[in-house]
Design a protein around this motif. Sequence first.
Motif, PDB file in Angstrom:
ATOM      1  N   PRO A  73      18.283  22.201  50.227  1.00 21.79           N
ATOM      2  CA  PRO A  73      19.572  22.488  50.308  1.00 21.79           C
ATOM      3  C   PRO A  73      20.148  22.800  48.811  1.00 21.79           C
ATOM      4  O   PRO A  73      19.524  22.436  47.975  1.00 21.79           O
ATOM      5  CB  PRO A  73      19.968  21.237  50.971  1.00 21.79           C
ATOM      6  N   ILE A  74      21.255  23.476  49.028  1.00 22.41           N
ATOM      7  CA  ILE A  74      22.073  23.848  47.888  1.00 22.41           C
ATOM      8  C   ILE A  74      23.637  23.324  47.808  1.00 22.41           C
ATOM      9  O   ILE A  74      24.188  23.976  48.845  1.00 22.41           O
ATOM     10  CB  ILE A  74      21.868  25.271  47.126  1.00 22.41           C
ATOM     11  N   ASN A  75      24.059  22.681  46.806  1.00 28.09           N
ATOM     12  CA  ASN A  75      25.589  22.205  46.854  1.00 28.09           C
ATOM     13  C   ASN A  75      26.219  23.447  46.250  1.00 28.09           C
ATOM     14  O   ASN A  75      26.326  23.511  44.970  1.00 28.09           O
ATOM     15  CB  ASN A  75      25.803  21.243  46.278  1.00 28.09           C
ATOM     16  N   ASP A  76      26.710  24.679  47.101  1.00 27.03           N
ATOM     17  CA  ASP A  76      27.650  25.535  46.154  1.00 27.03           C
ATOM     18  C   ASP A  76      28.876  25.601  46.780  1.00 27.03           C
ATOM     19  O   ASP A  76      29.682  26.378  46.869  1.00 27.03           O
ATOM     20  CB  ASP A  76      26.778  26.730  46.561  1.00 27.03           C
ATOM     21  N   ASP A  77      29.412  24.181  47.060  1.00 24.68           N
ATOM     22  CA  ASP A  77      30.860  24.165  47.486  1.00 24.68           C
ATOM     23  C   ASP A  77      31.719  24.517  46.248  1.00 24.68           C
ATOM     24  O   ASP A  77      32.790  24.768  46.384  1.00 24.68           O
ATOM     25  CB  ASP A  77      31.121  22.742  47.715  1.00 24.68           C
ATOM     26  N   HIS A  78      31.285  24.584  45.092  1.00 26.60           N
ATOM     27  CA  HIS A  78      32.335  24.835  43.860  1.00 26.60           C
ATOM     28  C   HIS A  78      31.920  26.359  43.392  1.00 26.60           C
ATOM     29  O   HIS A  78      32.098  26.517  42.126  1.00 26.60           O
ATOM     30  CB  HIS A  78      31.984  23.660  42.850  1.00 26.60           C
ATOM     31  N   SER A  79      31.659  27.016  44.397  1.00 29.84           N
ATOM     32  CA  SER A  79      31.419  28.616  43.870  1.00 29.84           C
ATOM     33  C   SER A  79      31.986  29.524  44.979  1.00 29.84           C
ATOM     34  O   SER A  79      32.018  29.015  46.077  1.00 29.84           O
ATOM     35  CB  SER A  79      29.995  29.026  43.712  1.00 29.84           C
ATOM     36  N   PRO A  80      32.683  30.476  44.477  1.00 30.73           N
ATOM     37  CA  PRO A  80      33.109  31.430  45.537  1.00 30.73           C
ATOM     38  C   PRO A  80      32.132  32.426  46.212  1.00 30.73           C
ATOM     39  O   PRO A  80      32.385  33.348  47.173  1.00 30.73           O
ATOM     40  CB  PRO A  80      33.987  32.222  44.861  1.00 30.73           C
ATOM     41  N   ILE A  81      31.046  32.232  45.515  1.00 24.65           N
ATOM     42  CA  ILE A  81      29.745  33.025  46.034  1.00 24.65           C
ATOM     43  C   ILE A  81      28.708  32.061  46.278  1.00 24.65           C
ATOM     44  O   ILE A  81      28.274  31.125  45.580  1.00 24.65           O
ATOM     45  CB  ILE A  81      29.394  33.919  44.911  1.00 24.65           C
ATOM     46  N   LYS A  82      28.272  32.096  47.450  1.00 25.64           N
ATOM     47  CA  LYS A  82      27.166  31.328  47.894  1.00 25.64           C
ATOM     48  C   LYS A  82      25.708  31.808  47.701  1.00 25.64           C
ATOM     49  O   LYS A  82      25.470  33.016  47.722  1.00 25.64           O
ATOM     50  CB  LYS A  82      27.254  31.218  49.716  1.00 25.64           C
ATOM     51  N   VAL A  83      24.872  30.830  47.241  1.00 24.95           N
ATOM     52  CA  VAL A  83      23.449  31.373  47.069  1.00 24.95           C
ATOM     53  C   VAL A  83      22.688  31.735  48.293  1.00 24.95           C
ATOM     54  O   VAL A  83      22.841  31.088  49.335  1.00 24.95           O
ATOM     55  CB  VAL A  83      22.740  29.913  46.285  1.00 24.95           C
ATOM     56  N   VAL A  84      22.214  32.746  48.203  1.00 30.34           N
ATOM     57  CA  VAL A  84      21.254  33.116  49.360  1.00 30.34           C
ATOM     58  C   VAL A  84      19.529  33.367  48.507  1.00 30.34           C
ATOM     59  O   VAL A  84      19.497  34.042  47.436  1.00 30.34           O
ATOM     60  CB  VAL A  84      21.599  34.256  50.127  1.00 30.34           C
ATOM     61  N   ASN A  85      18.714  32.928  49.227  1.00 26.17           N
ATOM     62  CA  ASN A  85      17.427  33.410  48.785  1.00 26.17           C
ATOM     63  C   ASN A  85      16.553  33.078  49.903  1.00 26.17           C
ATOM     64  O   ASN A  85      16.889  32.800  51.256  1.00 26.17           O
ATOM     65  CB  ASN A  85      16.957  32.456  47.713  1.00 26.17           C
ATOM     66  N   PHE A  86      15.171  33.004  49.797  1.00 18.21           N
ATOM     67  CA  PHE A  86      14.118  32.694  50.991  1.00 18.21           C
ATOM     68  C   PHE A  86      12.893  32.342  50.279  1.00 18.21           C
ATOM     69  O   PHE A  86      12.520  32.560  49.262  1.00 18.21           O
ATOM     70  CB  PHE A  86      13.708  34.042  51.466  1.00 18.21           C
ATOM     71  N   ASN A  87      12.398  31.045  50.903  1.00 21.05           N
ATOM     72  CA  ASN A  87      11.301  30.565  50.596  1.00 21.05           C
ATOM     73  C   ASN A  87      10.089  30.810  51.449  1.00 21.05           C
ATOM     74  O   ASN A  87      10.015  30.540  52.684  1.00 21.05           O
ATOM     75  CB  ASN A  87      11.519  28.977  50.353  1.00 21.05           C
ATOM     76  N   GLY A  90       5.930  35.800  49.375  1.00 20.79           N
ATOM     77  CA  GLY A  90       6.982  36.961  49.108  1.00 20.79           C
ATOM     78  C   GLY A  90       8.338  36.566  48.668  1.00 20.79           C
ATOM     79  O   GLY A  90       9.027  37.583  48.420  1.00 20.79           O
ATOM     80  N   GLY A  91       8.568  35.386  48.801  1.00 21.76           N
ATOM     81  CA  GLY A  91       9.938  34.850  48.535  1.00 21.76           C
ATOM     82  C   GLY A  91      11.091  35.807  48.925  1.00 21.76           C
ATOM     83  O   GLY A  91      10.976  36.217  50.291  1.00 21.76           O
ATOM     84  N   SER A  92      12.315  35.923  48.240  1.00 22.64           N
ATOM     85  CA  SER A  92      13.082  36.764  48.674  1.00 22.64           C
ATOM     86  C   SER A  92      12.947  38.461  49.108  1.00 22.64           C
ATOM     87  O   SER A  92      13.765  39.059  49.469  1.00 22.64           O
ATOM     88  CB  SER A  92      14.474  36.562  47.685  1.00 22.64           C
ATOM     89  N   THR A  93      11.722  38.777  48.629  1.00 20.57           N
ATOM     90  CA  THR A  93      11.535  40.118  48.885  1.00 20.57           C
ATOM     91  C   THR A  93      11.235  40.457  50.249  1.00 20.57           C
ATOM     92  O   THR A  93      11.516  41.393  50.685  1.00 20.57           O
ATOM     93  CB  THR A  93      10.214  40.635  48.101  1.00 20.57           C
ATOM     94  N   VAL A  94      11.124  39.304  50.993  1.00 21.75           N
ATOM     95  CA  VAL A  94      10.986  39.328  52.362  1.00 21.75           C
ATOM     96  C   VAL A  94      12.231  39.759  53.038  1.00 21.75           C
ATOM     97  O   VAL A  94      12.362  40.584  54.282  1.00 21.75           O
ATOM     98  CB  VAL A  94      10.451  37.951  53.098  1.00 21.75           C
ATOM     99  N   MET A  95      13.396  39.511  52.400  1.00 24.24           N
ATOM    100  CA  MET A  95      14.823  39.469  53.114  1.00 24.24           C
ATOM    101  C   MET A  95      15.557  40.388  52.460  1.00 24.24           C
ATOM    102  O   MET A  95      16.647  40.786  52.685  1.00 24.24           O
ATOM    103  CB  MET A  95      15.164  38.277  53.169  1.00 24.24           C
TER     104      MET A  95
END
Length: 532
Positions: A73-87, A90-95
């Motif tokens: 989980p990522i606490n991104d409540d204090h950002s107007p842009i939310k984190v997106v990634n993939f685990n 291949g990591g985020s190159t999958v998506m």
Amino acid sequence: MNDPVDVLIIGAGASGAAMAWSLAETKMHILCLEQGGWMNPAEYPSTGRDWEARFYGDYSPSPNIRARAEDYPINDDHSPIKVVNFNGVGGSTVMYTAHWPRLHPSDFRVRTLDGVADDWPIDYDTLAPFFAENDRMMGVSGLAGDPAFPPTQPPMPPLPLGRSGTRFAKAMNKLGWHWWPSDTTVATTDYEGRARCINLGHCTPGCAQGAKASTDITYWPAALRAGIELRTHCRVREITVNKEGMASGVVYYDKEGVEQFQPAEVVIIACNGIGTPRLLLNSTSRRFPNGLANSSGLVGKNLMFHPYAQVYGYVDEPTDSNRAPPTCLWSKEFYETNLSRGFVRGYAFQFGRGVGPIFEAVSSEARGLLPWGAEHHAVFRKLNGHRLAISAICEDLPEEHNRVTLDPVLKDSNGIPAPRVDYTIGENTAKMITHAVARAKEILEAAGATDICMNVPILYGGWHLLGTARMGTDPERSVVNEWGRTHDVKNLFIVDGSLFVTSGGVNPTSTIQAIALYIADQMKQRLANLFD
């Protein structure tokens, strides 16, 4: 305890895969630990009719929504842009969208050219051969000769412009502005065992055809054949150090949740601009009470996201909709600094084909374009398959208050503190976004679009995670040196986007991998005196 290895790589995504493949020729015992697993393309959303619904669930780009066992989980409540990634392998190159620009030469010299941020300790020419090597490994399609960039030689021809791209190109010609077919890592011919694109669409949640390059089908097969060991479902909690202050290995949890220790002579972090500072800050000891390799106090600071401004409208003729890869051409018309615009640096335009019917229905209803009642179906038919979209990827400047820290409450399923993101859009970037939106509207109007809408910034647009362990020659102003070795720990390296000094105005994956190959090359040249 596990047997010691020569080199331990944490993360099997874009940079970890490139690093493993390059170091394989040394014949050292190299192990990569990945907290996710291997992906099964037969289970990708693009194999079924529910692909759009799954984009809101188990294949959401947001780990907080997706919430797979492999995610944290990522606490991104204090950002107007939310984190997106993939685990996963291949990591985020999958998506990712497979959009494949490189940083420009000017991006490495912003202090010299524009008096802001800092210059990189390396330049474009240093990375040029590694860009080319990476293009061959990933399989890039594109068209040589772009006047807005140094020469490149993509190994495959570009994607067809299609209906959407052709309409955008005509609009750009009308305005007299630069455009060029996008470089992508989508195969347009059969390439190195990968079948060419057959326009399944839905590229972002994983390509079942294998036409879109992800490192699980490009670098990793070659690395495994060369003898690299890859251990999946291993979540690293911390990097340990010995009494000499050298990295001695990692503590991780295996698939069963059992705590393990893996000793290593060299440790390489490839966990992205959020995961890397999280790991370093969680690796405390008497010698490093504020986090490993953090004598500068900069670990986690200077986070750069690339705020995206999306502007879209509707035309009378059908577009490509969700058929074919999502990006078809780009523009660098506003990339370099022009002070008359009121800001320094610049942005790139990415031109999109369209969206699928469910996304169109959901977003248009939310925007008030799609009414309920008697006119619902008639209006939907005018919207569906008629969208033209432009995204402006705006350069973020490094600011220390934009940062990643450890959340005091939120933890992952193994009890490891989750990252917390505090981020605001800077004044220079805000001016850039305003300029980009105005120009995007001009392009859409020139293309004959109406009902123009905006998403500014794109909420789930935190694809690019940069700057939180920056590169530099001054140990007081950077975390790693000019070849990726941390200033504080001589056998600890970082190879992901966290070492970016500035963000540029383009997608960073190509540059991240080129830097990883460059660092691997530096390590091979310096093996005899690696720890001096």
